[in-house]
Design an enzyme around this catalytic site. Structure first.
Site, PDB file in Angstrom:
ATOM      1  N   LYS A 150      -0.188 -15.323  -4.306  1.00 56.25           N
ATOM      2  CA  LYS A 150      -0.042 -13.940  -3.809  1.00 56.25           C
ATOM      3  C   LYS A 150      -0.993 -12.930  -4.456  1.00 56.25           C
ATOM      4  O   LYS A 150      -0.760 -11.721  -4.402  1.00 56.25           O
ATOM      5  CB  LYS A 150       1.406 -13.429  -3.925  1.00 56.25           C
ATOM      6  N   GLY A 182      -4.099 -12.599  -3.437  1.00 57.08           N
ATOM      7  CA  GLY A 182      -5.152 -12.238  -2.484  1.00 57.08           C
ATOM      8  C   GLY A 182      -5.990 -13.442  -2.069  1.00 57.08           C
ATOM      9  O   GLY A 182      -7.159 -13.304  -1.682  1.00 57.08           O
ATOM     10  N   HIS A 206      -3.682 -23.317  -6.649  1.00 58.50           N
ATOM     11  CA  HIS A 206      -2.973 -22.345  -7.487  1.00 58.50           C
ATOM     12  C   HIS A 206      -2.732 -22.935  -8.889  1.00 58.50           C
ATOM     13  O   HIS A 206      -1.962 -22.359  -9.664  1.00 58.50           O
ATOM     14  CB  HIS A 206      -1.595 -22.001  -6.895  1.00 58.50           C
ATOM     15  N   ARG A 209      -4.502 -10.441  -9.637  1.00 54.40           N
ATOM     16  CA  ARG A 209      -3.859  -9.207  -9.152  1.00 54.40           C
ATOM     17  C   ARG A 209      -2.912  -8.705 -10.228  1.00 54.40           C
ATOM     18  O   ARG A 209      -2.298  -9.530 -10.940  1.00 54.40           O
ATOM     19  CB  ARG A 209      -3.081  -9.548  -7.880  1.00 54.40           C
ATOM     20  N   SER A 237       5.001  -9.242  -4.359  1.00 55.87           N
ATOM     21  CA  SER A 237       4.493 -10.013  -3.225  1.00 55.87           C
ATOM     22  C   SER A 237       5.042 -11.443  -3.251  1.00 55.87           C
ATOM     23  O   SER A 237       5.430 -12.001  -2.214  1.00 55.87           O
ATOM     24  CB  SER A 237       2.960 -10.027  -3.274  1.00 55.87           C
ATOM     25  N   GLU A 245      -5.651  -4.442   8.017  1.00 55.05           N
ATOM     26  CA  GLU A 245      -5.149  -4.283   9.393  1.00 55.05           C
ATOM     27  C   GLU A 245      -5.775  -5.318  10.331  1.00 55.05           C
ATOM     28  O   GLU A 245      -5.087  -5.851  11.212  1.00 55.05           O
ATOM     29  CB  GLU A 245      -5.463  -2.874   9.916  1.00 55.05           C
ATOM     30  N   MET A 257       1.314 -11.025   6.019  1.00 59.59           N
ATOM     31  CA  MET A 257       0.492  -9.843   5.726  1.00 59.59           C
ATOM     32  C   MET A 257       1.472  -8.676   5.630  1.00 59.59           C
ATOM     33  O   MET A 257       1.786  -8.020   6.619  1.00 59.59           O
ATOM     34  CB  MET A 257      -0.530  -9.606   6.851  1.00 59.59           C
ATOM     35  N   ARG A 258       1.983  -8.457   4.461  1.00 60.60           N
ATOM     36  CA  ARG A 258       3.140  -7.581   4.280  1.00 60.60           C
ATOM     37  C   ARG A 258       2.714  -6.126   4.154  1.00 60.60           C
ATOM     38  O   ARG A 258       2.949  -5.317   5.048  1.00 60.60           O
ATOM     39  CB  ARG A 258       3.910  -8.060   3.035  1.00 60.60           C
ATOM     40  N   LYS A 259       2.059  -5.758   3.054  1.00 65.02           N
ATOM     41  CA  LYS A 259       1.613  -4.367   2.865  1.00 65.02           C
ATOM     42  C   LYS A 259       0.148  -4.275   2.461  1.00 65.02           C
ATOM     43  O   LYS A 259      -0.537  -3.331   2.827  1.00 65.02           O
ATOM     44  CB  LYS A 259       2.465  -3.663   1.811  1.00 65.02           C
TER      45      LYS A 259
HETATM   46  P1  A3P Z   1       1.562  -8.109  -0.139  1.00 68.42           P
HETATM   47  O1  A3P Z   1       2.733  -9.030  -0.080  1.00 68.42           O
HETATM   48  O2  A3P Z   1       1.604  -7.192  -1.336  1.00 68.42           O
HETATM   49  O3  A3P Z   1       1.327  -7.362   1.118  1.00 68.42           O
HETATM   50  P2  A3P Z   1      -2.065 -14.678  -0.821  1.00 68.42           P
HETATM   51  O4  A3P Z   1      -3.075 -14.784   0.266  1.00 68.42           O
HETATM   52  O5  A3P Z   1      -2.594 -15.041  -2.178  1.00 68.42           O
HETATM   53  O6  A3P Z   1      -0.827 -15.389  -0.456  1.00 68.42           O
HETATM   54  O7  A3P Z   1      -1.722 -13.127  -1.004  1.00 68.42           O
HETATM   55  C1  A3P Z   1      -1.033 -12.419  -0.027  1.00 68.42           C
HETATM   56  C2  A3P Z   1      -1.051 -10.965  -0.402  1.00 68.42           C
HETATM   57  O8  A3P Z   1      -2.379 -10.453  -0.155  1.00 68.42           O
HETATM   58  C3  A3P Z   1      -0.105 -10.123   0.445  1.00 68.42           C
HETATM   59  O9  A3P Z   1       0.243  -9.001  -0.364  1.00 68.42           O
HETATM   60  C4  A3P Z   1      -1.027  -9.744   1.588  1.00 68.42           C
HETATM   61  O10 A3P Z   1      -0.583  -8.645   2.337  1.00 68.42           O
HETATM   62  C5  A3P Z   1      -2.278  -9.407   0.808  1.00 68.42           C
HETATM   63  N1  A3P Z   1      -3.490  -9.408   1.640  1.00 68.42           N
HETATM   64  C6  A3P Z   1      -3.934 -10.381   2.455  1.00 68.42           C
HETATM   65  N2  A3P Z   1      -5.057  -9.995   3.088  1.00 68.42           N
HETATM   66  C7  A3P Z   1      -5.332  -8.753   2.649  1.00 68.42           C
HETATM   67  C8  A3P Z   1      -6.370  -7.802   2.928  1.00 68.42           C
HETATM   68  N3  A3P Z   1      -7.333  -8.083   3.790  1.00 68.42           N
HETATM   69  N4  A3P Z   1      -6.333  -6.622   2.274  1.00 68.42           N
HETATM   70  C9  A3P Z   1      -5.339  -6.330   1.393  1.00 68.42           C
HETATM   71  N5  A3P Z   1      -4.342  -7.184   1.085  1.00 68.42           N
HETATM   72  C10 A3P Z   1      -4.337  -8.378   1.707  1.00 68.42           C
END
Ligand code: A3P
Length: 305
Positions: free
Chosen positions: A56, A58, A116, A138, A146, A238, A264-266
């Protein structure tokens, strides 16, 4: 987690929340540990690129950036399959479908792979071949939030409990892939002796073009302004949220239930403030100071506005 690329073959009833089993003191998914010999013996190739992250941090974001750069900003090529098919996740080995190791073995070079694993559990062949590695870190507060929501929605991950319980487990490293603190520090130290590009989610959020240029330079690949701008646009939160090739909507709800929490949560810096109590935040700060003492690694938990 589920073996992501052969999901059509999966029986919904076969998806159960996994148990954790320790390997060298690190809690891992039971299925990963069952396949440990094959993972540890993984045959990296010199031209492999490895994307390594704590869960999580990124991962998917950097994966799509890398894929865009590698394909000269060609969005069609990046839509050749879901991200989990384009970049085998070597740690994964759920029952009844090919493991991440098998998927990687079947892939022609040059490969981009995902892990990971904490640095000390990385299969030695990556070091032997001096493979390039991109690590994304992060800040622990947003990372924990996340991860909590991800464990709620991913029906193959161990049950997270409520937020208070999950945070306790996070702080003592009793969660899948172990301690965040040891993970980020271990990979930071490895950077001193190995070609590792160490990036931060917060920097990517602050100035994506700057960080994308770093990635291209590290990979030794050309990046015109046109491709750079297209990559920035294509990998915005987005845009990625709406892109089925990266938002994990191609996985069935019995595996990732996006009604519980979207993948893609926040995508922000500072959402932790909606979850942490003051006491929880201070407790994390104390542990952070202890665990990262003596290191020059620093994190930002908010961005200047
Ligand atoms: P949140 O849960 O805080 O929204 P991973 O890919 O390591 O599983 O990480 C997922 C996290 O990265 C989620 O965070 C997701 O929304 C965020 N994420 C994925 N793509 C992103 C982007 N283009 N810009 C910002 N955050 C992104």
């Amino acid at each position: 987690m589920g073996n992501e690329s052969r999901l059509a073959d999966l029986d919904p009833k076969s998806i159960t929340r996994e148990k954790l089993v320790e390997t060298e003191g690190i809690p891992l998914l039971e299925s990963t540990v069952k396949n440990w010999d094959s993972l540890w013996g993984f045959k990296a190739r010199p031209d492999d690129l490895l994307i390594s992250t704590y869960p999580k941090a990124g991962t998917t974001w950097i994966q799509e950036i890398v894929d865009m750069i590698q394909h000269g900003g060609d969005r069609q090529k990046c839509a050749r399959g879901p991200i989990y098919q384009r970049h085998p996740f070597i740690d994964l080995s759920p029952p009844n479908v090919p493991t991440g190791v098998e998927e990687a073995e079947a892939m022609p070079s040059p490969r981009t792979l995902k892990t990971h694993l904490p640095v000390q559990l990385l299969p030695p062949s990556f070091w032997e071949h001096n493979c390039k590695i991109i690590y994304v870190a992060r800040n622990p507060k947003d990372n924990a939030v996340s991860y909590f929501h991800f464990c709620r929605m991913n029906q193959g991950m161990p049950e997270p409990g409520n937020w208070d319980q999950f945070l306790e487990d996070f702080l003592v490293g009793k969660i899948t892939w172990g301690s965040w603190f040891d993970h980020v520090r271990g990979w930071w130290e490895a950077k001193k002796r190995h070609p590792i590009l160490y990036l931060f989610f917060e920097d990517m959020k602050e100035d994506p073009a700057r960080e994308i240029r770093k990635v291209a330079q590290f990979l030794g690949l050309q990046l015109s302004d046109v491709v750079l701008n297209r990559t920035v646009e294509h990998t915005k939160f987005e845009t990625m949220k709406a892109n089925a090739m990266v938002n994990y909507s191609t996985l069935p709800a019995f595996l990732m239930d996006q009604a519980v929490s979207p993948f893609m949560r926040k995508g922000t810096v500072g959402d932790w403030k909606e979850h942490f109590t003051v006491a929880q935040s201070e407790r994390l700060d104390d542990i952070y100071i202890q665990k990262l003492q003596g290191s020059d690694l620093t994190f930002r938990t908010q961005l200047e506005t």
